[in-house]
Design an enzyme around this catalytic site. Structure first.
Site, PDB file in Angstrom:
ATOM      1  N   GLU A 115      42.506 -49.522  18.482  1.00  0.00           N
ATOM      2  CA  GLU A 115      42.291 -48.341  17.632  1.00  0.00           C
ATOM      3  C   GLU A 115      43.532 -47.458  17.679  1.00  0.00           C
ATOM      4  OE1 GLU A 115      38.667 -46.270  18.517  1.00  0.00           O
ATOM      5  OE2 GLU A 115      37.439 -47.793  17.550  1.00  0.00           O
ATOM      6  N   HIS A 244      38.401 -36.155  11.685  1.00  0.00           N
ATOM      7  CA  HIS A 244      38.568 -37.606  11.529  1.00  0.00           C
ATOM      8  C   HIS A 244      39.234 -37.828  10.184  1.00  0.00           C
ATOM      9  CE1 HIS A 244      37.945 -41.870  11.335  1.00  0.00           C
ATOM     10  NE2 HIS A 244      37.515 -41.850  12.583  1.00  0.00           N
ATOM     11  N   ARG A 290      45.078 -39.367  15.388  1.00  0.00           N
ATOM     12  CA  ARG A 290      44.237 -38.803  14.324  1.00  0.00           C
ATOM     13  C   ARG A 290      44.764 -37.511  13.727  1.00  0.00           C
ATOM     14  NH1 ARG A 290      38.198 -39.796  16.764  1.00  0.00           N
ATOM     15  NH2 ARG A 290      38.290 -42.011  16.379  1.00  0.00           N
ATOM     16  N   HIS A 351      35.063 -33.760  13.092  1.00  0.00           N
ATOM     17  CA  HIS A 351      34.502 -34.942  13.746  1.00  0.00           C
ATOM     18  C   HIS A 351      34.149 -34.714  15.213  1.00  0.00           C
ATOM     19  CE1 HIS A 351      33.838 -39.175  14.400  1.00  0.00           C
ATOM     20  NE2 HIS A 351      34.811 -39.262  15.268  1.00  0.00           N
ATOM     21  N   GLU A 375      29.958 -34.117  24.818  1.00  0.00           N
ATOM     22  CA  GLU A 375      30.801 -33.353  23.892  1.00  0.00           C
ATOM     23  C   GLU A 375      30.697 -31.837  24.089  1.00  0.00           C
ATOM     24  OE1 GLU A 375      30.746 -35.104  20.002  1.00  0.00           O
ATOM     25  OE2 GLU A 375      31.879 -33.428  19.146  1.00  0.00           O
ATOM     26  N   ARG A 386      41.764 -35.591  21.328  1.00  0.00           N
ATOM     27  CA  ARG A 386      41.085 -36.724  21.969  1.00  0.00           C
ATOM     28  C   ARG A 386      41.642 -38.051  21.459  1.00  0.00           C
ATOM     29  NH1 ARG A 386      35.765 -39.711  20.310  1.00  0.00           N
ATOM     30  NH2 ARG A 386      36.559 -39.183  18.263  1.00  0.00           N
ATOM     31  N   LEU A 392      32.794 -41.369  24.300  1.00  0.00           N
ATOM     32  CA  LEU A 392      31.602 -42.014  24.880  1.00  0.00           C
ATOM     33  C   LEU A 392      31.887 -42.305  26.357  1.00  0.00           C
ATOM     34  CD1 LEU A 392      30.699 -44.511  21.989  1.00  0.00           C
ATOM     35  CD2 LEU A 392      29.441 -42.443  22.603  1.00  0.00           C
TER      36      LEU A 392
HETATM   37  C1  LIG Z   1      30.217 -40.840  13.042  1.00  0.00           C
HETATM   38  C2  LIG Z   1      30.726 -40.743  14.436  1.00  0.00           C
HETATM   39  C3  LIG Z   1      31.425 -41.814  15.001  1.00  0.00           C
HETATM   40  C4  LIG Z   1      31.893 -41.740  16.306  1.00  0.00           C
HETATM   41  N1  LIG Z   1      32.516 -42.827  16.860  1.00  0.00           N
HETATM   42  C5  LIG Z   1      32.881 -42.773  18.167  1.00  0.00           C
HETATM   43  C6  LIG Z   1      33.418 -43.924  18.812  1.00  0.00           C
HETATM   44  O1  LIG Z   1      33.541 -44.979  18.225  1.00  0.00           O
HETATM   45  N2  LIG Z   1      33.784 -43.821  20.122  1.00  0.00           N
HETATM   46  C7  LIG Z   1      33.656 -42.655  20.834  1.00  0.00           C
HETATM   47  O2  LIG Z   1      34.004 -42.618  22.020  1.00  0.00           O
HETATM   48  N3  LIG Z   1      33.121 -41.565  20.233  1.00  0.00           N
HETATM   49  C8  LIG Z   1      32.728 -41.597  18.949  1.00  0.00           C
HETATM   50  N4  LIG Z   1      32.183 -40.485  18.366  1.00  0.00           N
HETATM   51  C9  LIG Z   1      31.961 -39.294  19.188  1.00  0.00           C
HETATM   52  C10 LIG Z   1      30.753 -39.551  20.097  1.00  0.00           C
HETATM   53  O3  LIG Z   1      29.775 -40.233  19.373  1.00  0.00           O
HETATM   54  C11 LIG Z   1      30.168 -38.258  20.628  1.00  0.00           C
HETATM   55  O4  LIG Z   1      31.169 -37.449  21.166  1.00  0.00           O
HETATM   56  C12 LIG Z   1      29.140 -38.547  21.711  1.00  0.00           C
HETATM   57  O5  LIG Z   1      28.172 -39.429  21.221  1.00  0.00           O
HETATM   58  C13 LIG Z   1      28.495 -37.267  22.175  1.00  0.00           C
HETATM   59  O6  LIG Z   1      27.436 -37.594  23.020  1.00  0.00           O
HETATM   60  P1  LIG Z   1      26.558 -36.440  23.637  1.00  0.00           P
HETATM   61  O7  LIG Z   1      25.519 -37.087  24.463  1.00  0.00           O
HETATM   62  O8  LIG Z   1      27.441 -35.431  24.266  1.00  0.00           O
HETATM   63  O9  LIG Z   1      25.919 -35.698  22.357  1.00  0.00           O
HETATM   64  P2  LIG Z   1      24.981 -36.264  21.196  1.00  0.00           P
HETATM   65  O10 LIG Z   1      24.939 -37.722  21.188  1.00  0.00           O
HETATM   66  O11 LIG Z   1      25.368 -35.590  19.950  1.00  0.00           O
HETATM   67  O12 LIG Z   1      23.549 -35.728  21.623  1.00  0.00           O
HETATM   68  C14 LIG Z   1      23.273 -34.335  21.568  1.00  0.00           C
HETATM   69  C15 LIG Z   1      21.806 -34.130  21.781  1.00  0.00           C
HETATM   70  O13 LIG Z   1      21.534 -32.749  22.015  1.00  0.00           O
HETATM   71  C16 LIG Z   1      20.408 -32.364  21.239  1.00  0.00           C
HETATM   72  N5  LIG Z   1      20.480 -30.912  21.032  1.00  0.00           N
HETATM   73  C17 LIG Z   1      21.473 -30.206  20.466  1.00  0.00           C
HETATM   74  N6  LIG Z   1      21.166 -28.888  20.504  1.00  0.00           N
HETATM   75  C18 LIG Z   1      19.947 -28.792  21.087  1.00  0.00           C
HETATM   76  C19 LIG Z   1      19.080 -27.709  21.397  1.00  0.00           C
HETATM   77  N7  LIG Z   1      19.392 -26.433  21.093  1.00  0.00           N
HETATM   78  N8  LIG Z   1      17.899 -27.971  21.988  1.00  0.00           N
HETATM   79  C20 LIG Z   1      17.539 -29.248  22.283  1.00  0.00           C
HETATM   80  N9  LIG Z   1      18.318 -30.313  22.012  1.00  0.00           N
HETATM   81  C21 LIG Z   1      19.507 -30.074  21.429  1.00  0.00           C
HETATM   82  C22 LIG Z   1      20.528 -33.189  19.997  1.00  0.00           C
HETATM   83  O14 LIG Z   1      19.316 -33.216  19.291  1.00  0.00           O
HETATM   84  C23 LIG Z   1      20.929 -34.531  20.605  1.00  0.00           C
HETATM   85  O15 LIG Z   1      19.790 -35.158  21.127  1.00  0.00           O
HETATM   86  C24 LIG Z   1      31.695 -40.547  17.059  1.00  0.00           C
HETATM   87  C25 LIG Z   1      31.008 -39.486  16.492  1.00  0.00           C
HETATM   88  C26 LIG Z   1      30.520 -39.567  15.200  1.00  0.00           C
HETATM   89  C27 LIG Z   1      29.771 -38.412  14.618  1.00  0.00           C
END
Ligand SMILES: Cc1cc2nc3c(=O)[nH]c(=O)nc-3n(C[C@H](O)[C@H](O)[C@H](O)COP(=O)(O)OP(=O)(O)OC[C@H]3O[C@@H](n4cnc5c(N)ncnc54)[C@H](O)[C@@H]3O)c2cc1C
Length: 541
Positions: A115, A244, A290, A351, A375, A386, A392
């Site tokens: 990538e 992105h 990026r 993004h 995140e 990043r 992830l």
């Molecule tokens: C389209 C896309 C493609 C991506 N591709 C990649 C990739 O290939 N590789 C990579 O490393 N990263 C990638 N990323 C980034 C990566 O997916 C995210 O940074 C990562 O998944 C974040 O994980 P997380 O557990 O921190 O948050 P999330 O997976 O966003 O989970 C957040 C959770 O918190 C909950 N929440 C939020 N606010 C509240 C609240 N007030 N009360 C209760 N619950 C709440 C939400 O409902 C959700 O369940 C991508 C992101 C996107 C959008």
């Protein structure tokens, strides 16, 4: 209603679920998530997770790529720790049932792809729907764990700390505080519950919805960062919003990303005249980082007035394209675009939030018993930009570290619950009949952030944004006091809060670095600005 639990986890993405599964061995876990558990940024991740595994790769090379991308602001010790921990965390995911794509030549090895910004093939992936496969495996494991209770459709409103004098909308923040849990709105029953916990973890994801165009799903409203800030925790580097470069441009497609891996496999960006313009901007052309690619597209669009540029992978074998990118192929086909025959229209979109709630090496914030992971957190891994597929990875590594730390702390302190938590104070008792105000403010914030605090910034634009957001925040505050609380109002308050923090951070940084580019200060200034931008809510006595 009050729930008393050992661990309160806010968020059901890769970070929250990984943490929950680990601490469930040591106590009872409440996993609060604002929609259905699957609705997360994680679920939409396509590309994969970066982890060294190839014959010609090394931890040092991955560290170097990460530092290059972070443009001087990564914490080197954090980068080294995370990268060295990657193979162990990937193995854990495999053990949980995540089926990553295997190598064509050696079925025992994982397939590794390239990538942007990486000098070697080191992205572990599951087709081009890596996030979905991970999310499903973690969810299955968590749902089968009797120590984890899911609270879906529950929106966390605010953290409760020792010094909280909770009147809705006013959380007084003291330094050296202790987190006692959170107030949470059950959106089905329309009731606010008190969750009292010995350890609380914010795993609430990113803040893409602060911007008009984003690759993020609707849940990404920056709630974790906003709650942490209101409670008095330090937040850092919020000016570094990653755009992105390649989101699908189509009036019918909401938030669909065209993965970085398409350029990794040879995809070429061209403008409407068919010119492969990346060669004009950077020696790495389409595989530049990026921020560089997003700014190049922004510049092409501003010059031409076109709606989009195009990503062309038609020179590759159609069978390869379909096998390598089944998700992107299918989605584009439903919109009438055959990516084996025609270039894909793309635009940049918000993004990823590189900044967040400031944490130490164990994922601890500066409020006792409060952790932030994924995140929502700022660990020092990403610096000013990043590197693809490092997020992830960061989420699973820090879920592991903070789970160990939280379990240790609970045992060490024989942690008791905080006593005498103030009940939620439902100040506003009238239902609003002006939902239009909420949707209007939502729209205005997202537009002003896109127009004034986007890929290219200037002092004038930032000042204009600040004046507008100050006014909108006042309006929201009033609304918050007058009417019954709703999920929309909670999210509106949070996107306004995070927008204001991004504007403040961007205004403070008087240079251009990584993802932050200001026309008045186009150069990097290491002498004065090679440091984090840290904000804390002023103490309200
Ligand atoms: C389209 C896309 C493609 C991506 N591709 C990649 C990739 O290939 N590789 C990579 O490393 N990263 C990638 N990323 C980034 C990566 O997916 C995210 O940074 C990562 O998944 C974040 O994980 P997380 O557990 O921190 O948050 P999330 O997976 O966003 O989970 C957040 C959770 O918190 C909950 N929440 C939020 N606010 C509240 C609240 N007030 N009360 C209760 N619950 C709440 C939400 O409902 C959700 O369940 C991508 C992101 C996107 C959008």
């Amino acid at each position: 209603m009050q729930h008393n639990i050992d661990f309160l986890v806010i968020g059901s993405g890769i970070a929250g679920l990984s943490f929950a599964l680990k601490v469930a061995r040591a106590g009872r876990v409440a996993l609060v998530t604002k929609k259905e558990a699957m609705e997360t940024n994680t679920n939409y991740a396509q590309g994969g997770i970066a982890s060294v595994g190839g014959q010609y790769d090394s931890f040092d090379l991955h560290v170097q790529d990460t530092l290059n991308s972070g443009d001087g602001l990564c914490k080197k010790d954090v980068v080294e720790t995370v990268i060295k921990d990657a193979p162990a965390r990937i193995q854990e995911l495999v053990n949980l049932g995540v089926e990553f794509t295997r190598s064509h030549t050696n079925a025992k090895a994982l397939d590794l792809v390239l990538e942007g910004g990486h000098c070697r093939k080191r992205i572990v992936h599951a087709g081009d729907f890596t996030g979905r496969v991970i999310e499903q495996a973690l969810l299955n494991a968590a749902r089968n764990n009797e120590n984890i209770t899911f609270f879906e459709n529950h929106v966390a409103i605010d953290l409760i700390t020792y010094s909280t004098r909770m009147k809705r909308g006013i959380v007084t923040a003291a330094h050296n505080d202790v987190c006692c849990g959170a107030y949470v709105l059950d959106t089905n029953a329309d009731q606010v519950h008190t969750f009292r916990a010995k350890a609380t973890v914010l795993a609430a994801g990113g803040a893409g919805k602060v911007y008009l165009y984003t690759s993020n799903p609707d849940i990404a409203t920056g709630d974790g960062i906003a709650m942490a800030y209101r409670a008095g925790a330090l937040v850092a580097n919020l000016e570094f919003v990653q755009f992105h470069p390649t989101c699908l441009y189509s009036p019918e497609a909401k938030n669909f990303l065209i993965s970085e891996a398409v350029r990794g496999e040879g995809g070429i960006l061209v403008n409407a005249r068919g010119h492969a313009f990346m060669a004009d901007y950077h020696p790495q052309k389409d595989l530049a980082c990026r921020d560089i690619v997003a700014r190049a597209i922004d510049s092409e669009l501003k010059k031409s007035g076109d709606d989009s540029v195009f990503l062309d992978i038609t020179h590759k074998d159609p069978a390869f394209i379909k096998e390598r990118f089944p998700n992107i192929y299918d989605r584009c086909s439903t919109l009438g675009i055959d990516i084996t025959k025609e270039p894909i229209p793309v635009v940049p979109a918000a993004h990823y939030m590189c900044g967040g709630t400031l944490v130490d090496a164990d994922g601890k914030t500066d409020i006792e018993r409060l952790y932030a992971i994924g995140e929502t957190a700022c660990t020092g891994l990403h610096g000013a930009n990043r590197l693809a597929s490092n997020s992830l990875l960061e989420a699973v590594v820090y879920a592991d570290k903070s789970a160990r730390s939280a379990v240790r702390d609970i045992k060490k302190n024989n942690a008791a619950f905080c006593q005498d938590l103030p009940a939620w104070d439902p100040v506003g008792t009238t239902d609003s009949d002006e939902a239009i105000v909420v949707s209007h403010n939502w729209d205005e914030i997202r537009r002003l952030m896109w127009n004034y605090v986007g890929i290219v910034r200037s002092n004038k634009r930032l000042l204009r944004a600040k004046n507008r957001i100050d006014m909108i925040e006042k309006e929201i505050h009033q609304y918050y006091w007058d009417f019954n609380i709703t999920p929309d109002l909670i999210e509106l308050r949070n996107i306004a809060q995070v927008a204001s923090l991004i504007i403040q951070s961007a205004t403070l940084r008087k240079e251009s670095r990584g993802l932050h580019f200001n026309l008045q200060y186009p150069e990097k200034d290491d002498r004065r600005w090679k440091k984090d931008t840290i904000l804390r809510r002023p103490f309200v006595g």
